[in-house]
Design an enzyme around this catalytic site. Structure first.
Site, PDB file in Angstrom:
ATOM      1  N   ASP A   1     -15.100   2.051 -22.342  1.00  0.00           N
ATOM      2  CA  ASP A   1     -14.188   0.867 -21.638  1.00  0.00           C
ATOM      3  C   ASP A   1     -12.801   1.924 -21.192  1.00  0.00           C
ATOM      4  O   ASP A   1     -12.050   2.734 -21.405  1.00  0.00           O
ATOM      5  CB  ASP A   1     -13.913   0.267 -22.142  1.00  0.00           C
ATOM      6  CG  ASP A   1     -12.656  -0.535 -21.894  1.00  0.00           C
ATOM      7  OD1 ASP A   1     -12.045  -0.536 -20.581  1.00  0.00           O
ATOM      8  OD2 ASP A   1     -11.939  -1.403 -23.203  1.00  0.00           O
TER       9      ASP A   1
ATOM     10  N   ASP B   1     -36.749  -6.791 -13.274  1.00  0.00           N
ATOM     11  CA  ASP B   1     -36.527  -7.736 -14.585  1.00  0.00           C
ATOM     12  C   ASP B   1     -37.881  -8.593 -14.370  1.00  0.00           C
ATOM     13  O   ASP B   1     -37.697  -9.593 -13.382  1.00  0.00           O
ATOM     14  CB  ASP B   1     -35.173  -8.483 -14.594  1.00  0.00           C
ATOM     15  CG  ASP B   1     -35.139  -9.142 -15.355  1.00  0.00           C
ATOM     16  OD1 ASP B   1     -34.631  -8.218 -17.238  1.00  0.00           O
ATOM     17  OD2 ASP B   1     -34.807 -10.394 -15.369  1.00  0.00           O
TER      18      ASP B   1
ATOM     19  N   HIS C   1     -32.341  -2.639 -23.928  1.00  0.00           N
ATOM     20  CA  HIS C   1     -31.061  -3.260 -24.412  1.00  0.00           C
ATOM     21  C   HIS C   1     -31.248  -4.505 -25.284  1.00  0.00           C
ATOM     22  O   HIS C   1     -31.051  -5.331 -25.364  1.00  0.00           O
ATOM     23  CB  HIS C   1     -30.041  -3.565 -23.183  1.00  0.00           C
ATOM     24  CG  HIS C   1     -31.534  -4.007 -22.257  1.00  0.00           C
ATOM     25  ND1 HIS C   1     -32.350  -3.803 -21.450  1.00  0.00           N
ATOM     26  CD2 HIS C   1     -31.043  -5.959 -22.047  1.00  0.00           C
ATOM     27  CE1 HIS C   1     -32.633  -4.780 -20.832  1.00  0.00           C
ATOM     28  NE2 HIS C   1     -32.173  -5.549 -21.249  1.00  0.00           N
ATOM     29  N   ASP C   2     -33.413  -5.128 -25.120  1.00  0.00           N
ATOM     30  CA  ASP C   2     -33.714  -6.519 -25.692  1.00  0.00           C
ATOM     31  C   ASP C   2     -34.333  -5.876 -27.464  1.00  0.00           C
ATOM     32  O   ASP C   2     -34.888  -6.911 -27.636  1.00  0.00           O
ATOM     33  CB  ASP C   2     -34.830  -6.408 -25.038  1.00  0.00           C
ATOM     34  CG  ASP C   2     -33.645  -7.486 -23.633  1.00  0.00           C
ATOM     35  OD1 ASP C   2     -33.305  -7.532 -23.448  1.00  0.00           O
ATOM     36  OD2 ASP C   2     -34.667  -6.843 -22.739  1.00  0.00           O
TER      37      ASP C   2
ATOM     38  N   ASP D   1     -30.590  -2.758 -11.759  1.00  0.00           N
ATOM     39  CA  ASP D   1     -31.872  -3.413 -12.720  1.00  0.00           C
ATOM     40  C   ASP D   1     -31.413  -4.741 -11.631  1.00  0.00           C
ATOM     41  O   ASP D   1     -30.663  -5.730 -10.782  1.00  0.00           O
ATOM     42  CB  ASP D   1     -31.186  -4.027 -13.244  1.00  0.00           C
ATOM     43  CG  ASP D   1     -31.547  -4.224 -14.465  1.00  0.00           C
ATOM     44  OD1 ASP D   1     -33.182  -4.967 -14.279  1.00  0.00           O
ATOM     45  OD2 ASP D   1     -31.772  -4.181 -16.044  1.00  0.00           O
TER      46      ASP D   1
ATOM     47  N   GLU E   1     -40.766  -4.812 -15.238  1.00  0.00           N
ATOM     48  CA  GLU E   1     -40.386  -5.196 -16.643  1.00  0.00           C
ATOM     49  C   GLU E   1     -41.921  -6.511 -16.475  1.00  0.00           C
ATOM     50  O   GLU E   1     -41.602  -7.420 -16.592  1.00  0.00           O
ATOM     51  CB  GLU E   1     -39.566  -5.673 -16.915  1.00  0.00           C
ATOM     52  CG  GLU E   1     -39.312  -6.556 -18.688  1.00  0.00           C
ATOM     53  CD  GLU E   1     -38.162  -7.029 -19.118  1.00  0.00           C
ATOM     54  OE1 GLU E   1     -37.531  -7.507 -20.415  1.00  0.00           O
ATOM     55  OE2 GLU E   1     -38.234  -7.984 -18.617  1.00  0.00           O
TER      56      GLU E   1
HETATM   57  C1  GLC Z   1     -35.368  -9.480 -19.099  1.00  0.00           C
HETATM   58  C2  GLC Z   1     -33.946  -9.060 -20.087  1.00  0.00           C
HETATM   59  C3  GLC Z   1     -32.752  -9.540 -20.875  1.00  0.00           C
HETATM   60  C4  GLC Z   1     -32.672 -11.013 -20.600  1.00  0.00           C
HETATM   61  C5  GLC Z   1     -33.806 -11.158 -19.534  1.00  0.00           C
HETATM   62  C6  GLC Z   1     -33.323 -12.426 -19.024  1.00  0.00           C
HETATM   63  O1  GLC Z   1     -36.069  -9.948 -20.720  1.00  0.00           O
HETATM   64  O2  GLC Z   1     -34.268  -7.013 -20.747  1.00  0.00           O
HETATM   65  O3  GLC Z   1     -32.007  -8.968 -21.453  1.00  0.00           O
HETATM   66  O4  GLC Z   1     -31.618 -11.653 -21.123  1.00  0.00           O
HETATM   67  O5  GLC Z   1     -34.577 -10.504 -18.703  1.00  0.00           O
HETATM   68  O6  GLC Z   1     -33.297 -11.867 -17.256  1.00  0.00           O
END
Ligand code: GLC
Length: 550
Positions: free
Chosen positions: A19, A198, A328-329, A96, A255
């Protein structure tokens, strides 16, 4: 080979990176400031999670405008500067694409919900209520609760695979697809190096919407089982490839959970829609079907090995594998893949070795290079992640105690991966001069970039060494993969070979010593080991070694 097959990618979580505005959340200028750091990791691509305008209900995965930067991150000029300066550092910026859904504040949805006959009315998935007024089907959203929300104005329900504030787009409508491709091309024109796409498995909805067999106490069924990978999805994906990716020097990584090996050729590779596909078999070992945190299944190293070997085999001829152990998940790998009480530094090095030596493009996740672990905050109120709330409530609803429910959150919360980056031992780990949006991990005084840079034995320096070796030993990028020590439930061992070049990788995931068959490493020398005094023919507890042919 393409540039992105030879490189290492870094997944960057902008909200928690640096930041520069004293506001408690990361900025694009913060990324620009740290480009030297990023290039010191030997990476050639940075995948940024979404920075487009968003109300941040799901931290940017709820997009209100696909071609505007969220003001909390900065401006489009900052973004342009990032593209340019990153390029000077030999780094391509990967964005993304969140195309399954938008934010409920997106002007498209704001218009769509107004009436059943306006230009946007068919841009989302609208259905009438059942006769008794209840939701059209019993589908449960990924974040918990019904996947349908009632709209008073339209007197209809809309579908959301994820949060209430993330309405699903109607991909069956060609205008929607055109608008999405246009947004992606906007970023291509800006010089993006690739896209991570995504939640793409959900874009094609079934022709008929029906109740599914309940899998929860409340009579609901996970939407995943009803809509993921619906036949016909590939037509959309191939169209996406033609309209967006084709003809550009970029990569796409989707993904896409649950794509089976025999479908892979249509998804990735020569005739595939994408270059790479993130699949989750090795990071979801405890969830055989849907991810239900309160019902994890036990697993052992053999299961992890099997998942990884399957992906290596499946991508041998079809596409290219994006190697990852964190994102990040997901929980931090040192807590995810090892027994409680394991030395995190040793565990981090074992994963680092595998990440950088399997066949494919490694994706290192922010903070993984420091060996960070999960956070274990005392109550659910300390958490920010929307899915942690959904999973916690679900556990309580299923009869688990509060203590049991919070233990699941400790194990799987997405917040563990999202705490602020630890730059130094100063207040807030040097991440912000304001109040961080998410608390900094307790360990920041010892685990931070500044401290680890000074320690030759740190996880950070381990990653840097491995990156240099990967650059030098082309067998690690170009070589074939073959598994060794298949029966071992302690060691993941494999060879990479190309012509007369060979590498052997041994990674001891166990906390005891293991002897190694001398034939495996005949005529090979140790290139790097995670322990100081490597003993020939023996792997120390949690030791990992890379051998290269003499
Ligand atoms: C994907 C992302 C996740 C998000 C979800 C909905 O799985 O990696 O962080 O919450 O999609 O967009």
């Amino acid at each position: 080979m393409k540039w992105w097959q030879k490189t290492i990618a870094y997944e960057l979580y902008p909200k928690s990176f640096l930041d520069t505005a004293g506001q408690g959340t990361g900025t694009i200028r913060g990324i620009i400031e740290k480009l030297d750091y990023l290039s010191s990791l030997g990476i050639g691509a940075v995948w940024m999670t979404p920075v487009c305008r968003s109300p941040m209900v799901d931290n940017g995965y709820d997009i209100a405008d696909y071609t505007e930067i969220d003001p909390s991150y900065g401006t489009m000029e900052d973004m342009d500067e990032l593209f340019a300066k990153a390029k000077e550092h030999g780094i391509r910026i990967v964005m993304d694409l969140v195309f399954n859904h938008t934010s409920d504040q997106n002007p498209w949805f704001l218009a769509s919900k107004q009436s059943r006959n306006n230009p946007y009315s068919d841009w989302y998935i609208w259905r009438d209520a059942k006769e008794d007024g209840s939701a059209p089907t019993n589908w449960r959203g990924i974040f918990g609760g019904s996947a349908w929300t009632w709209c008073e104005k339209r007197q209809q329900y809309y579908l959301h695979t994820f949060a209430v504030q993330q309405p699903d787009l109607n991909w069956a409508n060609p205008e929607v697809r055109r608008a999405l491709y246009k947004a992606a091309n906007f970023w291509i024109d800006k010089g993006v190096g690739g896209f991570r796409v995504d939640a793409i498995t959900y874009i094609r909805k079934p022709d008929v919407f029906e109740d599914g067999t309940p899998d929860a106490e409340d009579g609901s069924v996970s939407i995943h089982d009803m809509t993921a990978n619906t036949p016909g999805i590939l037509d959309y994906l191939h169209e996406f490839k033609r309209e967006v990716a084709d003809g550009h020097d970029i990569f796409t990584v989707a993904e896409a959970n649950g794509v089976s090996a025999d479908e892979l050729q249509y998804w990735v590779g020569q005739d595939g829609a994408f270059d790479m596909l993130f699949e989750f078999s090795h990071v979801n070992l405890e969830f055989k079907g849907i991810e239900t945190w309160c019902r994890p299944d036990p697993w052992e190293l053999k299961d992890l090995k099997k998942a990884l070997v399957n992906s290596q085999t499946a991508t041998k001829d079809n596409g290219w594998y994006p190697i990852f152990f964190e994102n990040h998940d997901k929980p931090r790998c040192v807590d995810h893949f090892f027994k409680a009480g394991t030395d995190p530094k040793k565990a981090a090095k074992v994963i680092g070795m595998v990440l950088y030596t399997l066949r494919g493009t490694p994706f290192l996740f922010q903070g993984q290079e420091l060996g960070l672990g999960n956070v274990k905050w005392p109550s659910i109120d300390c958490y920010n992640d929307i899915s942690s709330y959904g999973q916690y409530d679900f556990a309580i609803q299923e009869g688990f105690s509060e203590a049991e429910a919070i233990a699941c959150v400790h194990a799987f919360s997405r917040d563990s991966a999202r705490t602020p980056m630890q730059w130094n031992g100063e207040e807030n780990a040097g991440f912000t001069k304001g109040k961080p949006w998410l608390p900094v991990h307790d360990d920041y005084a010892v685990m931070n970039v500044e401290a680890e840079e000074k320690d030759p034995d740190s996880v950070l320096n381990w990653y840097r060494q491995l990156a240099a070796i990967r650059q030098e030993e082309t067998v690690l990028t170009e070589g074939d993969f073959s598994e060794l020590m298949k029966e071992s439930n302690e060691v993941f061992a494999y060879a990479r070979s190309k012509g007369d070049q060979k590498a052997v990788i041994l990674a001891n995931f166990s906390d005891h010593e293991v002897t190694v068959d001398p034939d495996l490493i005949k005529n090979m020398q140790v290139k790097i080991s995670s322990v100081k005094d490597h003993a020939e023919g023996v792997l120390a507890p949690l030791e990992t070694v890379l051998y290269i042919s003499c």
